[in-house]
Design an enzyme around this catalytic site. Structure first.
Site: not given
Length: 362
Positions: A119-120, A154, A238
């Protein structure tokens, strides 16, 4: 409120418990060894029928109620197995905002573990203030050209794909000019820089530099400028503890610590036990609400604060109980220090609660 398993849930739990016993010792549970084997663990869970429980069946999930994900997390923690890989926020983001074509192309590999993802979002100068990100995506024919710098990414070193936020309109207000893309991590113009954490882990997070990397325009998720909407969907999901299994993991750590106590337990351990039980019951309440069709938006910030308080209470209990003498338990304390920063700082969560839930300052 009845939290007992239905007959179907009890049968599922028993089957899972048996399978987990058969996996003992096959997969590391912490450190760099865990991260190196996480992809294999993901595929093993999926092939055994214990991953993607509540996700769409047409893409490889099982379309079951979210209680089955909670059962998986609970039994994994009890068995001392590695945590379930955390991908739900990416699946939810793509399901809510991606085109049918993107969903058909990318969700199956994401769910079954044959394609790895990162995830950028965060940047060195845009962490909790995500809307201030400076990574750019410039249209060039049928592609966009990416320039920028992401951090705390991550699994970036093993990822095949990245869900990337980049600014496509420099003149728009900062929340409006951001778009989302699915970009291949296997191409020129992408540099990986691993980050060593204070706990000693080197495989979990990385920095990613984009210098002329390209992404097809058809890989934009949503319309130009819709990136902030996707980001809010992703971070709201999240931050919900019911989807991450944190409650079960914290309970496992508290039980480990209690087993190590000789004589009177330290007060930190008693407080961690209270916090862990509080979070467990809160997760059950959230799960009940989900089953009743209730969705959560800014309330995810409440969940995130509760997770932070609980994890750091457990971390302090580990330090008070075993000190630095147990590498894994001391690592839990070291890792807990990051919980009040990652996923949005505690200060940001309090601001969201004040403004969007309580209506203060409006």
């Amino acid at each position: 409120m009845d939290f007992r398993d239905s007959p179907e849930e009890a049968a599922f739990r028993a089957r899972l418990r048996t399978w987990l016993q058969q996996q003992k010792g096959k997969f590391p549970t912490s450190g760099d060894e865990y991260w190196a084997k996480q992809g294999e663990w993901h595929r093993a869970l999926y092939e055994a029928g214990f991953f993607g429980m509540s996700w769409p069946k047409e893409y490889g999930g099982q379309d079951l109620p979210p209680v089955y994900d909670v059962i998986v997390d609970e039994e994994i923690a009890k068995a001392g197995a590695p945590p379930r890989p955390s991908l739900g926020y990416l699946v939810v983001g793509l399901c809510h905002h991606g085109s049918k074509e993107l969903q058909k192309r990318f969700l199956p590999g994401m769910i079954n573990g044959t394609e790895r993802w990162c995830q950028g979002f965060s940047e060195p100068g845009a962490g909790s203030d995500l809307a201030s990100l400076t990574t750019t995506a410039t249209r060039d024919g049928d592609e966009y050209v990416i320039h920028g710098h992401k951090i705390w990414t991550s699994y970036s070193d093993v990822a095949d794909w990245c869900l990337l936020l980049a600014r496509t309109d420099k003149d728009a207000p900062k929340h409006k000019g951001i778009s989302a893309f699915i970009i291949s991590m296997h191409q020129p113009g992408i540099e990986q820089r691993p980050l060593k954490m204070i706990s000693g882990v080197t495989k979990e997070f990385g920095q990613v530099l984009f210098d002329g990397a390209r992404v097809p325009a058809e890989n934009m998720v949503g319309a130009p400028g819709d990136g902030w909407k996707l980001a809010m969907t992703v971070v709201s999901h999240e931050r919900e503890p019911s989807t991450l299994g944190f409650s079960a993991r914290y309970g496992k750590l508290v039980r480990q610590l209690a087993a190590r106590v000789e004589g009177t337990p330290p007060p930190e351990l008693a407080w961690a036990w209270v916090q862990t039980e509080m979070l467990r019951l809160h997760v059950r309440r959230r799960l009940s609400e989900q089953l009743d069709g209730i969705t959560h938006g800014p309330q995810g910030s409440l969940d995130k604060l509760l997770m932070t308080w609980t994890e750091q209470s457990v971390g302090h209990a580990a330090l008070a109980t075993v000190g630095t003498g147990d590498e894994e338990l001391f690592g839990a304390y070291m890792y807990s220090r990051a919980q009040s920063v990652m996923g949005g700082t505690s200060q940001i969560q309090k601001n969201i609660i004040a403004s969007r839930i309580l209506g203060l300052g409006v």
